[in-house]
Write a protein that holds these residues in place. Structure first.
Motif, PDB file in Angstrom:
ATOM      1  N   ARG A  49       0.839  -1.188   0.000  1.00 24.04           N
ATOM      2  CA  ARG A  49       0.000   0.000   0.000  1.00 24.04           C
ATOM      3  C   ARG A  49       0.874   1.237   0.000  1.00 24.04           C
ATOM      4  O   ARG A  49       2.098   1.141  -0.065  1.00 24.04           O
ATOM      5  N   GLN A  50       0.246   2.400   0.058  1.00 26.00           N
ATOM      6  CA  GLN A  50       0.984   3.652  -0.054  1.00 26.00           C
ATOM      7  C   GLN A  50       2.196   3.673   0.871  1.00 26.00           C
ATOM      8  O   GLN A  50       2.108   3.362   2.056  1.00 26.00           O
ATOM      9  N   GLY A  51       3.340   4.041   0.318  1.00 29.98           N
ATOM     10  CA  GLY A  51       4.588   4.038   1.074  1.00 29.98           C
ATOM     11  C   GLY A  51       5.468   2.862   0.732  1.00 29.98           C
ATOM     12  O   GLY A  51       6.693   2.950   0.789  1.00 29.98           O
ATOM     13  N   ASP A  52       4.842   1.723   0.367  1.00 30.15           N
ATOM     14  CA  ASP A  52       5.626   0.584  -0.104  1.00 30.15           C
ATOM     15  C   ASP A  52       6.181   0.918  -1.487  1.00 30.15           C
ATOM     16  O   ASP A  52       5.537   1.602  -2.291  1.00 30.15           O
ATOM     17  N   MET A  76      -0.615   4.161 -17.990  1.00 30.90           N
ATOM     18  CA  MET A  76       0.561   3.342 -18.270  1.00 30.90           C
ATOM     19  C   MET A  76       1.396   3.151 -17.006  1.00 30.90           C
ATOM     20  O   MET A  76       1.876   2.054 -16.710  1.00 30.90           O
ATOM     21  N   LEU A  77       1.531   4.223 -16.230  1.00 32.10           N
ATOM     22  CA  LEU A  77       2.295   4.135 -14.984  1.00 32.10           C
ATOM     23  C   LEU A  77       1.588   3.247 -13.963  1.00 32.10           C
ATOM     24  O   LEU A  77       2.201   2.368 -13.356  1.00 32.10           O
ATOM     25  N   MET A  78       0.272   3.483 -13.781  1.00 31.95           N
ATOM     26  CA  MET A  78      -0.457   2.739 -12.753  1.00 31.95           C
ATOM     27  C   MET A  78      -0.539   1.249 -13.052  1.00 31.95           C
ATOM     28  O   MET A  78      -0.701   0.430 -12.158  1.00 31.95           O
ATOM     29  N   SER A  79      -0.431   0.875 -14.309  1.00 30.93           N
ATOM     30  CA  SER A  79      -0.456  -0.544 -14.661  1.00 30.93           C
ATOM     31  C   SER A  79       0.838  -1.251 -14.273  1.00 30.93           C
ATOM     32  O   SER A  79       0.881  -2.484 -14.210  1.00 30.93           O
ATOM     33  N   CYS A  80       1.898  -0.482 -13.981  1.00 33.55           N
ATOM     34  CA  CYS A  80       3.196  -1.090 -13.692  1.00 33.55           C
ATOM     35  C   CYS A  80       3.208  -1.873 -12.377  1.00 33.55           C
ATOM     36  O   CYS A  80       3.899  -2.884 -12.251  1.00 33.55           O
ATOM     37  N   GLY A  81       2.471  -1.388 -11.368  1.00 31.54           N
ATOM     38  CA  GLY A  81       2.478  -2.060 -10.069  1.00 31.54           C
ATOM     39  C   GLY A  81       2.037  -3.502 -10.165  1.00 31.54           C
ATOM     40  O   GLY A  81       2.650  -4.410  -9.576  1.00 31.54           O
ATOM     41  N   ALA A 120       3.878   0.030  -4.644  1.00 33.38           N
ATOM     42  CA  ALA A 120       2.432   0.258  -4.558  1.00 33.38           C
ATOM     43  C   ALA A 120       2.010   1.320  -5.578  1.00 33.38           C
ATOM     44  O   ALA A 120       2.789   2.203  -5.945  1.00 33.38           O
ATOM     45  N   THR A 121       0.769   1.231  -6.027  1.00 29.67           N
ATOM     46  CA  THR A 121       0.279   2.159  -7.046  1.00 29.67           C
ATOM     47  C   THR A 121       0.381   3.605  -6.591  1.00 29.67           C
ATOM     48  O   THR A 121       0.817   4.490  -7.344  1.00 29.67           O
ATOM     49  N   ASP A 122      -0.005   3.891  -5.333  1.00 29.64           N
ATOM     50  CA  ASP A 122       0.056   5.269  -4.842  1.00 29.64           C
ATOM     51  C   ASP A 122       1.494   5.784  -4.820  1.00 29.64           C
ATOM     52  O   ASP A 122       1.741   6.973  -5.046  1.00 29.64           O
ATOM     53  N   THR A 123       2.444   4.902  -4.526  1.00 24.34           N
ATOM     54  CA  THR A 123       3.855   5.304  -4.534  1.00 24.34           C
ATOM     55  C   THR A 123       4.292   5.708  -5.935  1.00 24.34           C
ATOM     56  O   THR A 123       4.993   6.713  -6.128  1.00 24.34           O
ATOM     57  N   LEU A 124       3.859   4.951  -6.940  1.00 25.68           N
ATOM     58  CA  LEU A 124       4.201   5.269  -8.324  1.00 25.68           C
ATOM     59  C   LEU A 124       3.575   6.594  -8.756  1.00 25.68           C
ATOM     60  O   LEU A 124       4.194   7.404  -9.448  1.00 25.68           O
ATOM     61  N   ILE A 125       2.339   6.820  -8.321  1.00 25.76           N
ATOM     62  CA  ILE A 125       1.667   8.080  -8.655  1.00 25.76           C
ATOM     63  C   ILE A 125       2.422   9.267  -8.056  1.00 25.76           C
ATOM     64  O   ILE A 125       2.655  10.280  -8.725  1.00 25.76           O
ATOM     65  N   ASN A 126       2.819   9.128  -6.789  1.00 24.29           N
ATOM     66  CA  ASN A 126       3.558  10.213  -6.140  1.00 24.29           C
ATOM     67  C   ASN A 126       4.888  10.476  -6.840  1.00 24.29           C
ATOM     68  O   ASN A 126       5.345  11.615  -6.920  1.00 24.29           O
ATOM     69  N   LEU A 127       5.499   9.420  -7.359  1.00 27.67           N
ATOM     70  CA  LEU A 127       6.770   9.563  -8.064  1.00 27.67           C
ATOM     71  C   LEU A 127       6.622  10.456  -9.294  1.00 27.67           C
ATOM     72  O   LEU A 127       7.401  11.393  -9.494  1.00 27.67           O
TER      73      LEU A 127
END
Length: 406
Positions: free
Chosen positions: A45-48, A73-78, A51-58
């Motif tokens: 989850r977020q912080g890992d 495209m980014l969110m599908s990477c997790g 995790a998808t939220d981590t990729l979004i923040n990146l």
């Protein structure tokens, strides 16, 4: 082929030890004669780190408003990372496995980025690899639009992927693995004596999910229900049987009178709600139509609506309450607002036609000194609006009233 679809959420996949536990469950299903197809969410989850939220923040460090196409495209990477790692784990444990993206698995969607809906499933690749003896691991939450663009399915998308594959493969079951023992009679963080249900109907779990329960996404239930594919919500961290989600007839098979078997199935809640009351005057219904049209044009979604001849009550999310009030004031109304509310829902297929349910609910809540701000019902759900500070007491009171711990 006797397919079994198994979906694992991100919290089930965080560590090597957990992934080995998941792999053991998959191998056990194979040894029982099933052909497993595994759907995975992004790890953690977020912080890992993946995790998808981590990729979004990146990506938002580079651009606070990236385009929807690139975001999908980014969110599908997790899920791709998760699926490849899970496939490697199975292979290490001696189980032939292959990973497929949503596109490779035949998940075809419309072209609405971040909220795509599945149009069809073409599972040819899955069937081919399954016939060759592989366990197929599929990235959840993603698909491909007919033009070839990567899309994601929105909140609960991996559940939706699993249900859609279950229907396409005519699976014996779709198993949704979670970090709880199954569908609970209430949130165990609030009601310590809450218990896991053995069975529940599609309709009941849809209502529980829409009203705040987060174990499974209602869209997944709706897809499975269309073809009658049974769902099982099962624990990752134990060997418990979980909860079977199926038709009303299967849930109450052998019962003489279902209304006496289980009137209420579970209690759930949604917080962060504001109640708005508007007096519409003598020309009530005409004014109410004008009022609702103004809110709709402003993109304000409303819920929990009670319409009376000269007034109307409804709710909105707290974060858009100020916007709703401004829309109404600009239209010439003087709304009264109570923020910081919560909707508590009692759900049960057995309540339809049973007298006294509302009386029991009102009694349970008011005898605990809780004010009911609003109430409404359908054939399977009764909703009450209370202040946020009274929400947990209301949930516990209803759980006790209907003896859901027994």
């Amino acid at each position: 082929m006797n397919f079994l679809v198994l979906k694992f959420g991100g919290t089930s996949l965080v560590t090597p030890e957990l992934r080995e536990r998941v792999a053991s469950k998959i191998i056990a299903a194979k040894n029982e004669g099933y052909v497993p197809v595994v759907v995975v969410s992004a790890i953690g989850r977020q912080g890992d780190p993946y995790a998808t939220d981590t990729l979004i923040n990146l990506v938002k460090q580079a651009n606070r408003e990236p385009s929807e196409r690139e975001m999908d495209m980014l969110m599908s990477c997790g899920e791709i990372i998760s699926g490849v790692v899970m496939t490697a784990t199975l292979q290490t444990m001696g189980c032939p496995a292959v990973f497929l993206t949503g596109a490779q698995a035949g998940i075809v969607t419309d072209n609405k980025y971040s909220q795509a809906r599945i149009l069809k499933v073409q599972p040819n690749n899955i069937i081919k690899y399954a016939k060759e003896g592989y366990v197929v691991v599929v990235a959840g939450f993603q698909g491909v639009a007919e033009g070839g663009e990567t899309t994601t399915l929105g909140r609960g998308g991996s559940d939706t992927t699993a249900a859609a594959l279950g229907v396409a493969l005519n699976a014996a079951y779709v198993d949704i693995y979670t970090d709880v023992e199954g569908i609970m009679t209430a949130d165990p963080r609030i009601v310590t004596e809450a218990k896991a249900l053995e069975t529940i109907t599609y309709d009941e779990i849809c209502h529980l999910a829409h009203e705040g329960a987060k174990v499974i996404h209602p869209r997944a239930v709706e897809i499975a229900m269309q073809k009658g594919i049974p769902l099982r919500v099962r624990p990752t961290f134990s060997d418990g049987p979980g909860t079977l989600v199926t038709s009303l007839g299967e849930v109450y098979k052998g019962s003489i009178d279902i209304t006496r078997d289980r009137i209420i199935t579970g209690i759930t809640y949604i917080s962060g709600i504001a109640q708005i009351k508007v007096n519409s005057g003598a020309d009530g219904f005409q004014q109410q139509r004008r009022m609702f049209r103004a809110l709709a044009l402003a993109g304000v979604s409303i819920d929990f609506i009670n319409i009376l001849p000269e007034s109307v009550l409804f709710t909105v999310q707290d974060e858009i309450a100020e916007k709703a009030v401004k829309v109404l004031e600009n239209a010439g109304y003087a709304p009264e607002v109570i923020t910081g509310c919560a909707k508590v829902s009692a759900v049960g297929a057995g309540m339809s036609g049973v007298p006294g349910v509302i009386a029991d609910i009102v009694e349970a809540i008011t005898k605990n000194g809780i004010q009911i701000l609003q109430c409404n019902d359908s054939h399977t759900t009764v909703w009450v609006l209370v202040r946020r500070e009274d929400m947990e007491s209301a949930v516990r009171a209803l759980h006790r009233q209907f003896k859901l711990a027994h």
